[in-house]
Design a protein around this motif. Structure first.
Motif, PDB file in Angstrom:
ATOM      1  N   THR A  96       1.156   8.446  16.782  1.00 29.45           N
ATOM      2  CA  THR A  96       0.627   9.101  15.605  1.00 29.45           C
ATOM      3  C   THR A  96      -0.855   9.450  15.725  1.00 29.45           C
ATOM      4  OG1 THR A  96       0.166   6.977  14.533  1.00 29.45           O
ATOM      5  CG2 THR A  96       2.312   7.983  14.122  1.00 29.45           C
ATOM      6  N   ARG A  97      -1.520   8.954  16.743  1.00 33.51           N
ATOM      7  CA  ARG A  97      -2.933   9.226  16.942  1.00 33.51           C
ATOM      8  C   ARG A  97      -3.169   9.613  18.394  1.00 33.51           C
ATOM      9  NH1 ARG A  97      -7.942   4.981  15.704  1.00 33.51           N
ATOM     10  NH2 ARG A  97      -9.655   6.471  16.097  1.00 33.51           N
ATOM     11  N   THR A  98      -3.917  10.685  18.600  1.00 37.10           N
ATOM     12  CA  THR A  98      -4.215  11.147  19.950  1.00 37.10           C
ATOM     13  C   THR A  98      -5.685  11.472  20.089  1.00 37.10           C
ATOM     14  OG1 THR A  98      -3.656  13.443  19.384  1.00 37.10           O
ATOM     15  CG2 THR A  98      -1.905  12.079  20.328  1.00 37.10           C
ATOM     16  N   TYR A  99      -6.128  11.519  21.328  1.00 43.75           N
ATOM     17  CA  TYR A  99      -7.485  11.905  21.664  1.00 43.75           C
ATOM     18  C   TYR A  99      -7.422  12.824  22.875  1.00 43.75           C
ATOM     19  CZ  TYR A  99     -12.115  11.743  23.754  1.00 43.75           C
ATOM     20  OH  TYR A  99     -13.311  12.095  24.320  1.00 43.75           O
ATOM     21  N   TYR A 100      -8.265  13.856  22.871  1.00 42.66           N
ATOM     22  CA  TYR A 100      -8.369  14.749  24.007  1.00 42.66           C
ATOM     23  C   TYR A 100      -9.825  15.003  24.340  1.00 42.66           C
ATOM     24  CZ  TYR A 100      -3.462  15.883  23.236  1.00 42.66           C
ATOM     25  OH  TYR A 100      -2.092  15.816  23.080  1.00 42.66           O
ATOM     26  N   ALA A 101     -10.117  15.030  25.616  1.00 46.47           N
ATOM     27  CA  ALA A 101     -11.438  15.450  26.045  1.00 46.47           C
ATOM     28  C   ALA A 101     -11.634  16.915  25.689  1.00 46.47           C
ATOM     29  CB  ALA A 101     -11.598  15.248  27.547  1.00 46.47           C
ATOM     30  N   ARG A 128      -5.139  22.902  26.085  1.00 44.93           N
ATOM     31  CA  ARG A 128      -4.433  23.128  27.345  1.00 44.93           C
ATOM     32  C   ARG A 128      -3.486  21.985  27.710  1.00 44.93           C
ATOM     33  NH1 ARG A 128      -7.179  23.373  32.032  1.00 44.93           N
ATOM     34  NH2 ARG A 128      -8.892  22.037  31.301  1.00 44.93           N
ATOM     35  N   PHE A 129      -3.882  20.755  27.400  1.00 42.14           N
ATOM     36  CA  PHE A 129      -3.096  19.586  27.762  1.00 42.14           C
ATOM     37  C   PHE A 129      -2.487  18.957  26.515  1.00 42.14           C
ATOM     38  CE2 PHE A 129      -5.734  18.327  31.777  1.00 42.14           C
ATOM     39  CZ  PHE A 129      -5.519  19.597  32.299  1.00 42.14           C
ATOM     40  N   THR A 130      -1.344  18.323  26.693  1.00 46.04           N
ATOM     41  CA  THR A 130      -0.688  17.607  25.613  1.00 46.04           C
ATOM     42  C   THR A 130      -0.178  16.268  26.123  1.00 46.04           C
ATOM     43  OG1 THR A 130       0.036  19.674  24.567  1.00 46.04           O
ATOM     44  CG2 THR A 130       1.123  17.646  23.868  1.00 46.04           C
ATOM     45  N   ILE A 131      -0.557  15.201  25.444  1.00 44.74           N
ATOM     46  CA  ILE A 131      -0.062  13.875  25.790  1.00 44.74           C
ATOM     47  C   ILE A 131       1.073  13.520  24.840  1.00 44.74           C
ATOM     48  CG2 ILE A 131      -1.739  12.649  24.329  1.00 44.74           C
ATOM     49  CD1 ILE A 131      -1.819  10.454  26.503  1.00 44.74           C
ATOM     50  N   GLU A 133     -13.109   9.727  33.977  1.00 43.37           N
ATOM     51  CA  GLU A 133     -13.215  10.168  32.606  1.00 43.37           C
ATOM     52  C   GLU A 133     -11.859  10.191  31.925  1.00 43.37           C
ATOM     53  OE1 GLU A 133     -14.542  14.198  32.187  1.00 43.37           O
ATOM     54  OE2 GLU A 133     -13.209  14.952  33.761  1.00 43.37           O
ATOM     55  N   LEU A 134     -11.888   9.969  30.635  1.00 46.84           N
ATOM     56  CA  LEU A 134     -10.678  10.014  29.832  1.00 46.84           C
ATOM     57  C   LEU A 134     -10.267  11.457  29.594  1.00 46.84           C
ATOM     58  CD1 LEU A 134      -8.533   8.613  28.026  1.00 46.84           C
ATOM     59  CD2 LEU A 134     -10.192   8.783  26.151  1.00 46.84           C
ATOM     60  N   VAL A 135      -9.018  11.757  29.858  1.00 52.31           N
ATOM     61  CA  VAL A 135      -8.465  13.077  29.616  1.00 52.31           C
ATOM     62  C   VAL A 135      -7.769  13.127  28.266  1.00 52.31           C
ATOM     63  CG1 VAL A 135      -6.840  14.831  30.421  1.00 52.31           C
ATOM     64  CG2 VAL A 135      -8.192  13.508  32.074  1.00 52.31           C
ATOM     65  N   ALA A 136      -6.904  12.163  28.013  1.00 49.67           N
ATOM     66  CA  ALA A 136      -6.152  12.109  26.770  1.00 49.67           C
ATOM     67  C   ALA A 136      -5.665  10.697  26.532  1.00 49.67           C
ATOM     68  CB  ALA A 136      -4.964  13.078  26.815  1.00 49.67           C
ATOM     69  N   ALA A 137      -5.464  10.345  25.274  1.00 47.30           N
ATOM     70  CA  ALA A 137      -4.966   9.028  24.920  1.00 47.30           C
ATOM     71  C   ALA A 137      -4.036   9.139  23.729  1.00 47.30           C
ATOM     72  CB  ALA A 137      -6.119   8.071  24.606  1.00 47.30           C
ATOM     73  N   ILE A 138      -3.163   8.162  23.590  1.00 49.80           N
ATOM     74  CA  ILE A 138      -2.203   8.140  22.503  1.00 49.80           C
ATOM     75  C   ILE A 138      -1.967   6.700  22.082  1.00 49.80           C
ATOM     76  CG2 ILE A 138      -0.222   8.069  24.072  1.00 49.80           C
ATOM     77  CD1 ILE A 138       1.206   9.976  22.062  1.00 49.80           C
ATOM     78  N   ASN A 139      -1.867   6.472  20.779  1.00 46.01           N
ATOM     79  CA  ASN A 139      -1.687   5.108  20.309  1.00 46.01           C
ATOM     80  C   ASN A 139      -0.237   4.663  20.466  1.00 46.01           C
ATOM     81  OD1 ASN A 139      -0.451   6.451  18.171  1.00 46.01           O
ATOM     82  ND2 ASN A 139      -1.440   5.223  16.582  1.00 46.01           N
ATOM     83  N   PHE A 140       0.032   3.444  20.049  1.00 46.92           N
ATOM     84  CA  PHE A 140       1.333   2.843  20.318  1.00 46.92           C
ATOM     85  C   PHE A 140       2.497   3.598  19.694  1.00 46.92           C
ATOM     86  CE2 PHE A 140       2.552   0.885  16.284  1.00 46.92           C
ATOM     87  CZ  PHE A 140       1.364   0.908  15.585  1.00 46.92           C
ATOM     88  N   SER A 141       2.263   4.218  18.557  1.00 48.05           N
ATOM     89  CA  SER A 141       3.342   4.891  17.841  1.00 48.05           C
ATOM     90  C   SER A 141       3.373   6.402  18.078  1.00 48.05           C
ATOM     91  CB  SER A 141       3.226   4.628  16.347  1.00 48.05           C
ATOM     92  OG  SER A 141       2.025   5.170  15.825  1.00 48.05           O
TER      93      SER A 141
END
Length: 123
Positions: free
Chosen positions: A56-61, A67-70, A46-54
């Motif tokens: 400027t965009r993040t995703y968190y489960a 609790r978590f920071t990418i 499962e995806l926990v967190a994601a971040i785009n190339f720059s």
């Protein structure tokens, strides 16, 4: 090809913190979206967190929001996952992944993967 190497996993007690790091080589790191995934025994990856190339965009489960920071440092070709307030259910092998498309990372279809690092949270 992009090579990814994770580090920072280990054993911690519930409520503790860990910081995972992923070092990338090959390709152009700043052009890639990055993600952290986890897979526990008997569970799907499962995806926990994601971040785009720059950055400027993040995703968190939902399970890790608050609790978590990418984060990423394009100058150092690294992406990190700060994991606070860890719970036993966070126990899993954690993988770093990269793809030129942010949507593919979110959809668990990234092109490049690291070998994983074990995170174990005890009660």
């Amino acid at each position: 090809q992009v090579q990814l190497v994770e580090s920072g996993g280990g054993l911690v007690q519930a409520g503790g913190s860990l910081r995972l790091s992923c070092a990338a080589s090959g390709g152009s790191f700043s052009s890639y979206a990055m993600g952290w995934f986890r897979q526990a025994p008997g569970k799907e990856r499962e995806l926990v967190a994601a971040i785009n190339f720059s950055g400027t965009r993040t995703y968190y489960a939902d399970s890790v929001k608050g609790r978590f920071t990418i984060s990423r440092d394009n100058a150092k070709n690294t992406v990190s996952l700060q994991m606070n307030s860890l719970k036993p259910e966070d126990t899993a092998v954690h993988y770093c992944a990269a793809d030129a498309q942010f949507g593919k990372v979110v959809g668990v279809f990234a092109d490049y993967w690291g070998q994983g690092t074990q995170v174990t949270v005890s009660s």
